[in-house]
Every structure is written in structure tokens, then in C-alpha cells.
Design an enzyme around this catalytic site. Structure first.
Site: not given
Ligand code: OXD
Ligand code: MN
Length: 658
Positions: A307, A324
Site C-alpha cells: 500500500c 518496514d
Molecule cells: C510484508 C513484507 O509482506 O514486508 O509485509 O514483506
Molecule cells: Mn511488511
């Protein structure tokens, strides 16, 4: 005791002695019966060099974990990695020699393919092992702990016969910091061990000096039997999380999201630890938005996979700390955050020279990179979907040899690269890397952003009225349309609170409570924002441009410092047209029109009310005892929406709230 063990044990004692009052522990260490068992197992399974390397870590639990894994998985050989260039290079070369990775035209690049049915995070087969009498709530997939352990141990039994086991040590978060969590990874996949080298901070030396009682996360992975480097028993794949022992088992799977223990698997353990200790472990990017006069304001952002999380953290003119995973703690009265990782495992689809210049350049440089599930051309160049170039006609991909029009066994056309194809790179080569990546105290957080893939409700950007309203109506109410990052159909609207639902390891109510209370000891609460890059008009067309996120970020930065006014709408603070117009002009050289603004920032009352209905229903049906703030904030939002004079209609232009 063998000569080697006595030398190594003597070395261990010396290390303890230099730490003064730990000397007693070293005696205890020698007497420990389990240790002696572990030591005999290690002694017979390890070469002298590996034995020395392992015993140089003065931690009995580490020795025991490795010894148990050896007894269970029965590897042919064991490699202990001490993070030296020689060891990490050995891992990279072995990944290639064993066929887990294939070299590409650029000598610093390799490609890895996962099994055809193992191309994304496997939510259904990722389960918590819960002791009898305990429950993690209806939202989480759980199994009886005893039974689960038996199943997973059976699957792991002998799983490394004829293979080499790799043992690696890492630190989640910067080293020697209040945020660091040490983690051990055992795997029989050199691809996993190699990926972790790019993604995580090496921790062998840290393990040698840290105290023996430090909490550790334990990861054991085996790809099981392989044919052409693909797990043959993929139908028996699974990830089991034994939170009682801080241990994650992953078996018969290869996709990094299911095997790289330090990524989403360790996140699950970290969420429990954070809940116990009053901090937050989040599925969030961390970046500095550069404001006026070279000011840097740090933001974290939680968006479900696919997203725009990575692309936001990379927006031109700003600097990235991580894309992340973030840990947030209140230190000295301030909310501070670190990147848990030091690399990116990013979705490569749609990465183009125009939209993602920094990533594009890194992927075309000599910085080490692993591509996964892309197409390899005859010239051994990687290609991915929507890369802004002409589609290839043939090559090799996760289905084997590929040609245009190839179908799978169900008659489905196979795209030339997988939609969830990825790249793995370290952050160090990025030209927009923020200088604070390894700051042991992290960076001070000015704003927290929640974003989802929402075609019809949320405006592109708004600020929460206060912390509680933000946590409840933005974080706890986050929904998103599914993407290829998880197995199953794409485009289905799913409840995904804080973009962390897939990784929650405590009942949702406890997690929300922890979020609400987290800032209690902080002098300043970060501002909370909600963004939506996927809003469409009635014809189904997107009404914002990919590049617009630059402006939303700059507006949020100004709001954190109270430098722009806002419109108080029932759902939050909205930007004023003139402010956005100025920002579009300055940062994108774009003539932003009132028509665009009105379409983007119209409050869609029916859609908002339906969202509130959906969210309330989910909580009523599946969350036993949510914090009182939850229904209170949702009702307050509903009342504010209903109170809008009916003569204004259902779709209210932002200026109506002025
Ligand atoms: C996820 C990733 O799938 O960061 O969230 O790979
Ligand atoms: Mn992720």
C-alpha cells in the site's frame, strides 16, 4: 572433556572473569548437566573451527538451542557464522553453489525462486502454539501448544539430512541500545542466511559480550526435502510460533516472509515483549520528512503490505531510516523509534526509473542485491512487472522456462514475473539514507501515519483530533484491500488494525490498550495522521497521483510544528486548499486546482458511516473486551457525522466545515 572443549571453556571463563561478578556463573556454567549434554552433541557434530566459534559465545541457552536443533534436524554438517567477510562470503557462494540462487549479469546480483505455490506470506499456516487454558482472542490463528510442538518437531525430524545447517546471530534494532533484541537464526537455506546478511545487523560479537540472561529470540527453519531447490513437501508447510519459549519454527517453505525468522516472525515475538514492557513493535516505516530551514521531522507509517509503505519512505527530498519494521519506546520523556532492520525486502512490481529513482539506481548499481521471483532474460538480466519497459517474450521464472502465453496446470496464464516478486538490498547504498539509522537511542518521532488501500472512504490525508481519536478511528479502524503480498485473492477489503493484524500475538484488545497507554509517560504525543493513496471517483479512476504523497508528507510535517492551520471536520483536521496549492507548486511544480482538492477532500458521509458500522460489528463479534475508548470514539465520530446539516447532502465539500 576434549582438549578443544577445555581450551574453549577456559576462554569462556576468562570472558566471564573480566565481567567481575559473573565469575560464579562460569562455575555454574561448567556444572550444568544440560550444558554437558549439549556440549557433547556439539562436539561430535561440529568441526573444531565451528565448535570454537560457537563456544566463544558464553551462553548456555545458545549452546542448547543449537544442540537440540542438531539432534532434531540431523544435518550432515553445521556452519557457525561469525560475521567475518570470509564467513558471509561463504554463505553467499554456497547459496549459488547449491542452486538456491543463480548469478545474474551483474556479478553482485543473484536471483532466487520460491516454489510455485509458496510465493507470499502464508497467513493460514502461520499459527500460535497456545498452552491449554490460554487464548489469544478470535482474531488470531492458534493451536494447542503440545500438539503443535509434536507436529512441527515431527516435520523437522531429519529435515536437514544431507544438508548443511547454518547458525547465525543478529541484533534486531541497533547494537548496544535500549532497543536491541538478540536473535539466533538456524536454517538449512543459504538463501535465508544470505538475505539476513543484507537485512539485519550482524550480532555475533554482540552475543559474545552480552549478558547471559538477556532475552533472545530463537528461529529454526528448514526448507525440508528439495527438488531443484524447491521444497517438495510444500503441502506440509507451516510456521509455528511458540511464544512461551520465544521460538519460531518454519518448515517446508522458502518464501522469505515465511522463512526469514527475523522479519515478520520475530515481529510477533516482539509484540508480546513490547506489550509486557510498555513499548511498541510495529509494522511501520521510519523516515525523516525534510521541512523548512533544513528541519528534519521523523515519521513512522503503518500501511498494510503493498500500500505504498516503501515508496513513501523513499519520497524524493526526504531521508529513509527504514521501510518496514520499527520499535518505539518512550526514552527520557520522548517517543523515539529505530529501524529493526538495516535492509529492504521490497516489492519490485512497478518499480520504475521515473517513480522510484533511488531504488532503481540501487538495483542497477554494484550494491549486492537478491532478486526473487522475477523473470530472467537470456542476457541474465532481471525483469519485473510494470517496470516501464517493453514486456519480454521469454525467459526463466518461478514456473521454469517461460514464454508469452504460458499457462499453469489450472489454465491460468502465468505472468512473466510474480506479482509479489521482490528485491533484497542493504540500506547502506541508498543516496537518501538518513544519518541516524544506527543511533542506539533512535530518533524522536513527530508523527505517526496510518494508511490503507481504500477506494471510497478516507481522504488523501488528515490529522487526528487527538491521540485517542487517532489510535481508535485511524489505527484500530484501518482497513485495506488485499494485495499479492499474502496468499489468496487480491482486492478484497479486509480489517487490518494498525496494519499489524497479521502479526499480532496478543489479543487485539490488549494491543489497542498498549497503544493508547504508550504515550502516558511522554511529554509530547506524536501527532497521528491517516492517509489514503487509493481513493477513486465514481468511474473507478484514482483521483490522486503517485507523486502527491510528497505534498501530503510536507503538509504533515508543517502540522507537527503547528505551522499551518486546518479545517476541523467530523473525522479529523483537513488541509486548507491554499496550503496544499503552495506545496504542490513548491515540491511538484504542479498547478493544483480547487476542483481536484474538492474531489479529494470531500467527506463521503455514507461511506464513513458504513465503515463505522463495519468496524463496530467486527469488534462486537470478535473482540471480547475492547478498551472503553473504542466504542466511545467510534460513537463520537458517528455523532459528528450525523450532526452535519442534512441540507448539505451526503458528500460534503471540505470548505463547508470552515
Ligand atoms: C510484508 C513484507 O509482506 O514486508 O509485509 O514483506
Ligand atoms: Mn511488511
Amino acid at each position: 572433556m576434549s582438549p578443544i572443549y577445555s581450551q574453549v571453556a577456559a576462554g569462556v571463563a576468562v570472558i566471564f572473569k573480566t565481567r567481575g561478578n559473573d565469575v560464579q556463573e562460569s562455575d555454574e556454567f561448567r556444572r550444568d548437566a544440560n550444558l554437558n549434554d549439549s556440549i557433547s552433541i556439539l562436539e561430535s557434530a561440529l568441526t573444531d573451527a565451528s565448535f570454537r566459534k560457537l563456544l566463544a559465545i558464553p551462553n548456555r541457552r545458545v549452546h542448547k538451542f543449537v544442540a537440540d536443533a542438531i539432534q532434531l534436524c540431523k544435518p550432515m554438517k553445521v556452519f557457525i557464522c561469525n560475521d567475518s567477510t570470509m564467513d558471509t562470503e561463504y554463505i553467499r557462494r554456497t547459496a549459488i553453489a547449491r542452486g538456491e540462487e543463480t548469478p545474474l549479469a551483474n556479478p553482485h546480483h543473484t536471483v532466487h525462486f520460491d516454489g510455485y505455490f509458496d510465493q507470499a506470506r502464508d497467513k493460514e499456516r502461520t499459527v500460535y502454539l497456545v498452552p491449554k487454558g490460554e487464548s489469544l482472542g478470535k482474531q488470531l490463528t492458534q493451536h494447542d501448544r503440545q500438539e503443535g510442538l509434536e507436529t512441527v518437531r515431527k516435520r523437522l525430524e531429519g529435515s536437514m539430512e544431507n544438508k548443511k545447517m547454518v547458525v547465525r546471530f543478529f541484533s534486531l534494532g541497533p547494537l548496544d541500545s535500549p532497543f536491541s533484541i538478540p536473535a539466533v537464526q538456524i536454517t538449512d537455506s543459504f538463501y535465508v542466511a544470505h538475505s539476513e546478511d543484507l537485512l539485519y545487523r550482524p550480532g555475533y560479537d554482540y552475543f559474545r559480550r552480552m549478558s547471559e540472561d538477556k532475552e533472545i529470540f530463537w528461529m529454526l527453519h528448514s526448507s525440508g526435502k528439495l527438488i531443484h531447490s524447491v521444497s517438495t513437501d510444500w503441502k506440509k508447510r507451516g510456521v509455528m510460533i511458540d511464544y512461551k519459549e520465544n521460538t519460531v519454527y518454519s518448515v517446508n517453505t522458502q518464501y522469505a516472509g515465511n522463512t526469514i525468522g527475523l522479519k515478520k516472525l520475530a515481529l510477533r515475538l516482539a509484540i508480546r515483549k513490547a506489550d509486557r514492557e510498555g513499548w511498541l513493535a510495529e509494522h511501520m516505516f521510519l523516515m525523516a520528512v525534510h521541512g523548512p530551514h533544513e528541519r528534519k521531522t521523523y515519521f513512522t507509517g503503518a500501511y498494510p503490505s503493498g500500500c505504498g509503505k516503501t515508496s513513501t519512505s523513499m519520497v524524493r527530498g526526504n531521508t529513509i531510516v527504514g521501510d518496514d519494521l520499527a520499535y518505539l519506546r518512550v526514552l527520557d520523556g520522548k517517543v523515539r523509534a529505530v529501524n529493526v532492520e538495516r535492509g529492504i525486502f521490497g516489492i519490485i512490481r512497478s518499480v520504475t526509473a521515473k517513480d522510484d529513482p533511488v531504488i532503481w539506481d540501487v538495483l542497477h548499481s554494484n550494491q549486492p542485491a537478491i532478486f526473487s521471483n522475477v523473470l530472467i532474460t537470456e542476457d541474465t538480466e532481471p525483469r519485473w512487472l510494470d517496470d516501464g519497459r517493453e514486456d519480454p517474450e521469454q525467459g526463466a521464472n518461478h514456473s521454469g522456462g517461460w514464454f508469452k502465453g504460458k499457462v499453469d496446470r489450472y489454465g491460468e496464464e502465468i505472468p512473466y514475473a510474480h506479482k509479489n516478486a521482490r528485491y533484497t538490498v542493504g540500506l547502506e547504498g541508498l543516496t537518501n539514507l538518513d544519518g541516524c539509522l544506527d543511533d542506539p537511542r533512535g530518533v524522536e518521532v513527530g508523527g505517526i501515519i496510518y494508511g490503507g488501500r481504500d477506494s471510497d472512504t478516507w481522504v488523501p490525508v488528515q490529522q487526528a483530533l487527538d491521540w485517542t481519536q487517532g489510535i481508535i478511528t485511524m489505527g484500530a479502524s484501518l482497513e485495506s484491500e488485499t494485495t499479492a503480498a499474502t496468499l489468496g485473492p487480491s482486492g478484497v477489503r479486509k480489517f487490518n488494525p494498525f496494519s499489524n493484524l497479521d502479526f499480532l500475538s496478543i489479543p487485539l484488545e490488549d494491543y489497542i490498550r498498549n497503544n493508547l497507554d504508550f504515550v502516558n509517560d511522554s511529554e509530547h504525543k506524536p501527532c497521528i495522521f491517516a492517509v489514503n493513496y487509493f481513493l477513486r471517483n465514481e468511474d473507478g479512476d484514482f483521483i490522486t497521483d503517485k507523486s502527491d504523497k510528497q505534498v501530503w508528507l510536507k503538509w504533515m510535517e508543517l502540522r507537527v510544528h503547528g505551522e499551518v492551520e486546518a479545517i476541523t471536520a467530523p473525522t479529523g483536521f483537513l488541509p486548507l486548499f491554499d496550503d496544499l496549492k503552495g506545496l504542490f507548486d513548491t515540491y511538484l511544480d504542479k498547478d493544483y486546482t480547487k476542483k481536484e482538492y474538492d474531489a479529494q477532500f470531500t467527506i463521503r458521509i455514507p461511506e464513513y458511516l458504513s465503515k463505522l458500522d463495519r468496524i463496530e460489528k467486527i469488534y462486537k463479534e470478535s473482540v471480547e473486551d475492547p478498551p472503553v475508548e473504542l466504542y466511545r470514539e467510534l460513537s463520537a465520530q458517528r455523532e459528528r457525522l450525523i450532526a452535519v446539516p442534512t441540507e448539505l447532502g451526503d458528500y460534503i465539500l471540505p470548505d463547508a466545515f470552515l
